[in-house]
Write a protein that holds these residues in place. Structure first.
Motif, PDB file in Angstrom:
ATOM      1  N   GLY A  60      -6.867  -3.606   9.327  1.00  0.00           N
ATOM      2  CA  GLY A  60      -5.490  -4.282   9.415  1.00  0.00           C
ATOM      3  C   GLY A  60      -4.566  -3.877  10.126  1.00  0.00           C
ATOM      4  N   VAL A  61      -3.810  -4.540  10.728  1.00  0.00           N
ATOM      5  CA  VAL A  61      -2.692  -3.863  11.868  1.00  0.00           C
ATOM      6  C   VAL A  61      -1.462  -4.345  11.814  1.00  0.00           C
ATOM      7  CG1 VAL A  61      -2.246  -3.690  14.501  1.00  0.00           C
ATOM      8  CG2 VAL A  61      -4.701  -3.189  13.742  1.00  0.00           C
ATOM      9  N   LEU A  62      -0.498  -3.377  11.622  1.00  0.00           N
ATOM     10  CA  LEU A  62       0.963  -4.126  11.839  1.00  0.00           C
ATOM     11  C   LEU A  62       1.783  -3.568  13.029  1.00  0.00           C
ATOM     12  CD1 LEU A  62       3.270  -5.634  10.229  1.00  0.00           C
ATOM     13  CD2 LEU A  62       3.717  -3.315   9.336  1.00  0.00           C
ATOM     14  N   SER A  63       2.220  -4.697  13.778  1.00  0.00           N
ATOM     15  CA  SER A  63       2.853  -4.250  15.081  1.00  0.00           C
ATOM     16  C   SER A  63       4.354  -4.826  14.958  1.00  0.00           C
ATOM     17  CB  SER A  63       2.080  -4.782  16.174  1.00  0.00           C
ATOM     18  OG  SER A  63       2.869  -4.631  17.426  1.00  0.00           O
ATOM     19  N   LEU A  64       5.333  -4.120  14.965  1.00  0.00           N
ATOM     20  CA  LEU A  64       6.736  -4.060  15.091  1.00  0.00           C
ATOM     21  C   LEU A  64       7.402  -4.168  16.134  1.00  0.00           C
ATOM     22  CD1 LEU A  64       7.568  -2.267  11.794  1.00  0.00           C
ATOM     23  CD2 LEU A  64       6.937  -4.605  11.819  1.00  0.00           C
ATOM     24  N   VAL A  79       9.631  -1.655   2.849  1.00  0.00           N
ATOM     25  CA  VAL A  79       8.047  -1.471   2.917  1.00  0.00           C
ATOM     26  C   VAL A  79       7.315  -2.351   3.477  1.00  0.00           C
ATOM     27  CG1 VAL A  79       5.992  -0.940   1.429  1.00  0.00           C
ATOM     28  CG2 VAL A  79       8.369   0.111   0.690  1.00  0.00           C
ATOM     29  N   VAL A  80       6.780  -2.344   4.583  1.00  0.00           N
ATOM     30  CA  VAL A  80       6.290  -3.208   5.290  1.00  0.00           C
ATOM     31  C   VAL A  80       4.642  -3.554   5.313  1.00  0.00           C
ATOM     32  CG1 VAL A  80       8.046  -3.464   6.851  1.00  0.00           C
ATOM     33  CG2 VAL A  80       6.042  -1.835   7.243  1.00  0.00           C
ATOM     34  N   ALA A  81       3.821  -2.391   4.804  1.00  0.00           N
ATOM     35  CA  ALA A  81       2.558  -2.317   4.628  1.00  0.00           C
ATOM     36  C   ALA A  81       1.891  -1.173   3.696  1.00  0.00           C
ATOM     37  CB  ALA A  81       1.930  -1.983   6.032  1.00  0.00           C
ATOM     38  N   VAL A  82       0.680  -1.401   3.306  1.00  0.00           N
ATOM     39  CA  VAL A  82       0.234  -0.333   2.217  1.00  0.00           C
ATOM     40  C   VAL A  82      -1.066   0.408   3.079  1.00  0.00           C
ATOM     41  CG1 VAL A  82      -1.201   0.043   0.473  1.00  0.00           C
ATOM     42  CG2 VAL A  82       0.785  -1.755   0.284  1.00  0.00           C
ATOM     43  N   LEU A  83      -1.159   1.489   3.281  1.00  0.00           N
ATOM     44  CA  LEU A  83      -2.273   2.412   3.995  1.00  0.00           C
ATOM     45  C   LEU A  83      -3.584   2.134   2.989  1.00  0.00           C
ATOM     46  CD1 LEU A  83      -2.926   4.361   6.175  1.00  0.00           C
ATOM     47  CD2 LEU A  83      -2.441   5.888   4.697  1.00  0.00           C
ATOM     48  N   GLU A  84      -4.576   1.919   3.937  1.00  0.00           N
ATOM     49  CA  GLU A  84      -5.946   1.501   3.416  1.00  0.00           C
ATOM     50  C   GLU A  84      -6.878   2.546   3.859  1.00  0.00           C
ATOM     51  OE1 GLU A  84      -6.160  -3.035   2.512  1.00  0.00           O
ATOM     52  OE2 GLU A  84      -6.657  -2.484   4.580  1.00  0.00           O
ATOM     53  N   ALA A  85      -7.993   2.952   3.333  1.00  0.00           N
ATOM     54  CA  ALA A  85      -8.822   3.820   3.780  1.00  0.00           C
ATOM     55  C   ALA A  85      -9.778   3.275   4.971  1.00  0.00           C
ATOM     56  CB  ALA A  85      -9.735   4.219   2.748  1.00  0.00           C
ATOM     57  N   GLY A  86     -10.465   3.673   5.769  1.00  0.00           N
ATOM     58  CA  GLY A  86     -11.427   3.215   6.721  1.00  0.00           C
ATOM     59  C   GLY A  86     -11.380   3.753   7.847  1.00  0.00           C
ATOM     60  N   HIS A 102     -12.497   5.956  11.289  1.00  0.00           N
ATOM     61  CA  HIS A 102     -13.258   7.192  11.482  1.00  0.00           C
ATOM     62  C   HIS A 102     -12.893   8.407  10.617  1.00  0.00           C
ATOM     63  CE1 HIS A 102      -9.631   7.937  13.786  1.00  0.00           C
ATOM     64  NE2 HIS A 102     -10.238   9.126  13.372  1.00  0.00           N
ATOM     65  N   CYS A 103     -11.801   8.121   9.741  1.00  0.00           N
ATOM     66  CA  CYS A 103     -11.513   9.304   8.760  1.00  0.00           C
ATOM     67  C   CYS A 103     -12.316   9.086   7.361  1.00  0.00           C
ATOM     68  CB  CYS A 103     -10.027   8.795   8.442  1.00  0.00           C
ATOM     69  SG  CYS A 103      -8.972   9.176   9.594  1.00  0.00           S
ATOM     70  N   GLY A 104     -13.397   8.144   7.547  1.00  0.00           N
ATOM     71  CA  GLY A 104     -14.146   7.991   6.134  1.00  0.00           C
ATOM     72  C   GLY A 104     -13.409   7.627   4.864  1.00  0.00           C
ATOM     73  N   ALA A 105     -13.603   8.102   3.574  1.00  0.00           N
ATOM     74  CA  ALA A 105     -13.056   7.595   2.555  1.00  0.00           C
ATOM     75  C   ALA A 105     -11.513   7.927   2.369  1.00  0.00           C
ATOM     76  CB  ALA A 105     -13.546   8.068   1.367  1.00  0.00           C
ATOM     77  N   ARG A 106     -10.971   9.139   3.057  1.00  0.00           N
ATOM     78  CA  ARG A 106      -9.631   9.454   2.887  1.00  0.00           C
ATOM     79  C   ARG A 106      -8.812   8.655   3.938  1.00  0.00           C
ATOM     80  NH1 ARG A 106      -8.732  14.063   6.884  1.00  0.00           N
ATOM     81  NH2 ARG A 106     -10.481  13.570   8.302  1.00  0.00           N
ATOM     82  N   PRO A 107      -7.443   7.969   3.395  1.00  0.00           N
ATOM     83  CA  PRO A 107      -6.822   7.315   4.579  1.00  0.00           C
ATOM     84  C   PRO A 107      -6.082   8.182   5.727  1.00  0.00           C
ATOM     85  CG  PRO A 107      -5.892   7.617   2.348  1.00  0.00           C
ATOM     86  CD  PRO A 107      -7.178   8.343   2.091  1.00  0.00           C
ATOM     87  N   CYS A 108      -5.934   7.574   6.731  1.00  0.00           N
ATOM     88  CA  CYS A 108      -5.208   8.194   7.622  1.00  0.00           C
ATOM     89  C   CYS A 108      -4.564   7.372   8.559  1.00  0.00           C
ATOM     90  CB  CYS A 108      -6.032   9.154   8.387  1.00  0.00           C
ATOM     91  SG  CYS A 108      -7.361   8.228   9.587  1.00  0.00           S
ATOM     92  N   LEU A 109      -3.215   7.517   8.796  1.00  0.00           N
ATOM     93  CA  LEU A 109      -2.317   6.291   9.527  1.00  0.00           C
ATOM     94  C   LEU A 109      -2.597   6.631  11.042  1.00  0.00           C
ATOM     95  CD1 LEU A 109      -0.548   4.015   9.462  1.00  0.00           C
ATOM     96  CD2 LEU A 109       1.252   5.610   9.301  1.00  0.00           C
ATOM     97  N   HIS A 110      -2.810   5.515  11.803  1.00  0.00           N
ATOM     98  CA  HIS A 110      -2.962   5.670  13.215  1.00  0.00           C
ATOM     99  C   HIS A 110      -1.468   4.825  13.695  1.00  0.00           C
ATOM    100  CE1 HIS A 110      -6.853   7.187  13.650  1.00  0.00           C
ATOM    101  NE2 HIS A 110      -6.906   6.349  12.462  1.00  0.00           N
ATOM    102  N   TRP A 111      -0.554   5.696  14.524  1.00  0.00           N
ATOM    103  CA  TRP A 111       0.688   5.148  14.557  1.00  0.00           C
ATOM    104  C   TRP A 111       0.998   5.122  16.124  1.00  0.00           C
ATOM    105  CZ3 TRP A 111       5.520   9.069  14.308  1.00  0.00           C
ATOM    106  CH2 TRP A 111       6.671   8.096  14.626  1.00  0.00           C
ATOM    107  N   GLY A 112       1.086   4.193  16.870  1.00  0.00           N
ATOM    108  CA  GLY A 112       1.500   3.891  18.186  1.00  0.00           C
ATOM    109  C   GLY A 112       2.844   3.619  18.417  1.00  0.00           C
ATOM    110  N   LEU A 113       3.135   3.826  19.881  1.00  0.00           N
ATOM    111  CA  LEU A 113       4.344   3.128  20.611  1.00  0.00           C
ATOM    112  C   LEU A 113       3.898   2.702  21.596  1.00  0.00           C
ATOM    113  CD1 LEU A 113       7.340   2.856  20.230  1.00  0.00           C
ATOM    114  CD2 LEU A 113       7.486   5.281  21.421  1.00  0.00           C
ATOM    115  N   PRO A 120      -5.144   1.972   9.779  1.00  0.00           N
ATOM    116  CA  PRO A 120      -5.246   0.781   9.187  1.00  0.00           C
ATOM    117  C   PRO A 120      -4.489   0.361   7.784  1.00  0.00           C
ATOM    118  CG  PRO A 120      -6.709   2.565   8.370  1.00  0.00           C
ATOM    119  CD  PRO A 120      -5.867   2.979   9.348  1.00  0.00           C
ATOM    120  N   VAL A 121      -3.953  -0.505   7.790  1.00  0.00           N
ATOM    121  CA  VAL A 121      -2.924  -1.099   6.619  1.00  0.00           C
ATOM    122  C   VAL A 121      -3.124  -2.557   6.406  1.00  0.00           C
ATOM    123  CG1 VAL A 121      -1.016   0.505   7.668  1.00  0.00           C
ATOM    124  CG2 VAL A 121      -1.292  -2.133   8.493  1.00  0.00           C
ATOM    125  N   ARG A 122      -2.660  -2.763   5.018  1.00  0.00           N
ATOM    126  CA  ARG A 122      -2.433  -4.216   4.576  1.00  0.00           C
ATOM    127  C   ARG A 122      -1.137  -4.665   4.697  1.00  0.00           C
ATOM    128  NH1 ARG A 122      -1.246  -5.310  -0.472  1.00  0.00           N
ATOM    129  NH2 ARG A 122      -2.094  -3.505  -1.277  1.00  0.00           N
TER     130      ARG A 122
END
Length: 132
Positions: free
Chosen positions: A16-20, A48-55, A57-68, A32-34
């Protein structure tokens, strides 16, 4: 981040990806987000625009990838934050990775890369295809 418009909200390469799109044309990406918003929808600062999801390469722990992005060029998203830039610390009791100091990184900025291959700010993951 601030006001903007949803450029993309949905799956890309199985995540899941969100781009603003922000005023001035910059685009931020989150995965990865919902997404909780739809493409074309206007968003406001603090919404609030999204919910962080697990998935990924971080395995079971959630990690946010933030790009610009500026057009097709990836930039360092930390430039959007006020100075001094916040630092994330490990949770209480969490061990640091071997060989990684607990202080700020001393690496030079990588906001400009030569060549046509843009690379998002990720935790060592291989590059994936760009968003539309």
């Amino acid at each position: 981040m601030g006001p903007g418009r949803v450029h993309h909200a949905g799956p890309v390469a199985g995540r899941g990806v969100l781009s603003l799109t922000l005023p001035g044309g910059l685009r931020t990406t989150y995965e990865p987000v919902r997404p909780l918003v739809a493409e074309g929808e206007a968003v406001t600062a603090g919404q609030v625009v999204a919910v962080l999801e697990a998935g990924g390469h971080c395995g079971a722990r959630p990690c946010l990838h933030w790009g610009l992005l500026a057009g097709e060029e990836y930039l360092n998203p930390l430039g959007l934050l006020p100075r001094p830039a916040p630092r994330l610390l490990p949770a209480a009791g969490a061990a640091l990775s071997p060989g990684r100091p607990a202080g700020p990184s001393r690496r030079p900025s990588r906001s400009r890369r030569p060549g046509p291959r843009p690379r998002p700010a990720r935790c060592g993951a291989p590059p994936r295809r760009r968003l539309p």
